[in-house]
Design an enzyme around this catalytic site. Structure first.
Site, PDB file in Angstrom:
ATOM      1  CB  SER A  69      -0.923   0.023   1.214  1.00 15.41           C
ATOM      2  OG  SER A  69      -2.108  -0.647   0.917  1.00 15.41           O
ATOM      3  CE  LYS A  72      -3.484   0.258  -1.739  1.00 12.78           C
ATOM      4  NZ  LYS A  72      -4.377  -0.151  -0.643  1.00 12.78           N
ATOM      5  CE1 TYR A 197      -4.206  -1.502  -5.158  1.00 12.53           C
ATOM      6  CE2 TYR A 197      -4.540  -3.869  -5.289  1.00 12.53           C
ATOM      7  CZ  TYR A 197      -4.420  -2.715  -4.538  1.00 12.53           C
ATOM      8  OH  TYR A 197      -4.504  -2.780  -3.167  1.00 12.53           O
ATOM      9  CE1 TYR A 249      -3.625  -0.559   5.235  1.00 16.49           C
ATOM     10  CE2 TYR A 249      -1.969  -0.905   6.924  1.00 16.49           C
ATOM     11  CZ  TYR A 249      -2.396  -1.039   5.622  1.00 16.49           C
ATOM     12  OH  TYR A 249      -1.585  -1.655   4.710  1.00 16.49           O
ATOM     13  CB  VAL A 267      -0.229  -6.040   3.962  1.00 14.58           C
ATOM     14  CG1 VAL A 267      -1.592  -5.548   4.354  1.00 14.58           C
ATOM     15  CG2 VAL A 267      -0.085  -6.157   2.470  1.00 14.58           C
TER      16      VAL A 267
END
Ligand code: GLU
Length: 313
Positions: A69, A72, A197, A249, A267
């Protein structure tokens, strides 16, 4: 930072890593992407780079891991550079969700059914669809090239085992993408978008790569060595704000209070953080806490921020 402060950081960092390493025992390595479960549970490493060219590392900073992530943040920036702010925010919102990163709940419950923000999976998959390029191969190549420039590491590459592992098991992300497609949010072929992705999540780096990418953000988008503008300042501002409000998160509020730095976790147990104007930070600690953040990595950043008085707030 004064030379005395930097010396204190250099001298203390190995001890802080040793102290925090014990927290790895409280976490679990992610296994929903099977290949990630092979990561060493008790690893903890960090690299910090300063805008005046200094760098310090401690612990398992050489361990290679996939960005997951963390990537991103940078695909969001590339999508902004490709399409502009207005087009991007027609497709994704600006708010934290309070839900899990892979939740689809609010896509149905809240109208318009666009993802709440670009750092949750639904948002990041939508962002992947906005990257310019002829087909998924060219889009992915542009993303990798952008990451190479930001990290200053021309040999940055995909981890094909992790990519295949996620692609094989990514049914939740796949269902999310079909829902987004049906809602008219996602354009293009679902499989192509997901390929982009899954690939950017599987870009592999080390703490030094993350620290250098973070340093570009800390420098408001300029290359730390040459001063060349790699990212327009406004897009750095947007990225840093999302990192602060949604980067960790559902523990982003707690992290802002305890650490006080814009950050993004993944993660794989990586965390990218920065102190604006001063430092880029890369951390790895694959054992995750219940919120999905690196157990020992968060603890290490808390220690450093408190000891060095780095909170922005
Ligand atoms: N590739 C991961 C997924 O889609 C990224 C998740 C994360 O790092 O938060 O599940």
């Amino acid at each position: 930072m004064t030379t005395a402060d930097w010396q204190r950081l250099e001298t203390s960092l190995p001890a802080w890593v040793s102290e925090c390493r014990g927290y790895t025992a409280q976490g679990k390595v992610a296994s929903y992407i099977p290949e990630l479960s092979k990561a060493p549970k008790d690893a903890l490493g960090i690299t910090i780079m300063s805008s005046d060219g200094r760098s310090v590392s401690a612990g398992d900073s050489e361990l290679a891991f996939t960005m997951q992530s963390i990537s991103k943040v940078f695909t969001l920036i590339l999508a902004l550079m490709d399409n502009g702010e207005e087009a991007v925010f027609r497709k994704v919102g600006m708010e934290p969700t309070g839900d899990n990163f892979n939740s689809m709940l609010k896509l149905e419950l809240v109208q318009p059914g666009i993802p709440f923000n670009p750092l949750i999976n639904a948002g990041a998959i939508t962002i992947s669809s906005l990257i310019k390029g002829n087909g998924s191969a060219e889009k992915s190549a542009r993303i990798l090239q952008f990451f190479k420039r930001l990290s200053g590491n021309a040999s940055l590459a995909y981890d094909s085992d992790v990519y295949l592992s996620e692609s094989d098991t990514g049914d939740l992300n796949r269902s999310m993408a079909y829902l987004l497609k049906d809602h008219g949010v996602l354009e293009g072929k679902v499989d192509d978008v997901l390929d982009v992705y899954f690939r950017h999540c599987s870009i592999r780096g080390t703490c030094a790569d993350l620290a250098r990418m973070a340093l570009v953000l800390a420098n408001n988008g300029s290359d730390p060595l040459t001063g060349e503008i790699l990212i327009p300042r406004r897009y750095v501002q947007i990225a840093k704000t999302f990192m602060t409000t949604c980067g960790m998160y559902n523990a982003s509020g707690e992290f802002a209070i305890q650490v006080g730095l814009p950050a993004k976790s993944g993660v794989s147990g990586g965390i990218l953080a920065l102190l604006p104007g001063r430092y880029g930070i890369g951390v790895i600690g694959p054992a995750l806490n219940a919120k999905g953040n690196s157990c020992a990595g968060v603890r290490l950043l808390e220690t450093i921020s408190q000891e060095m008085d780095w909170s922005m707030f």
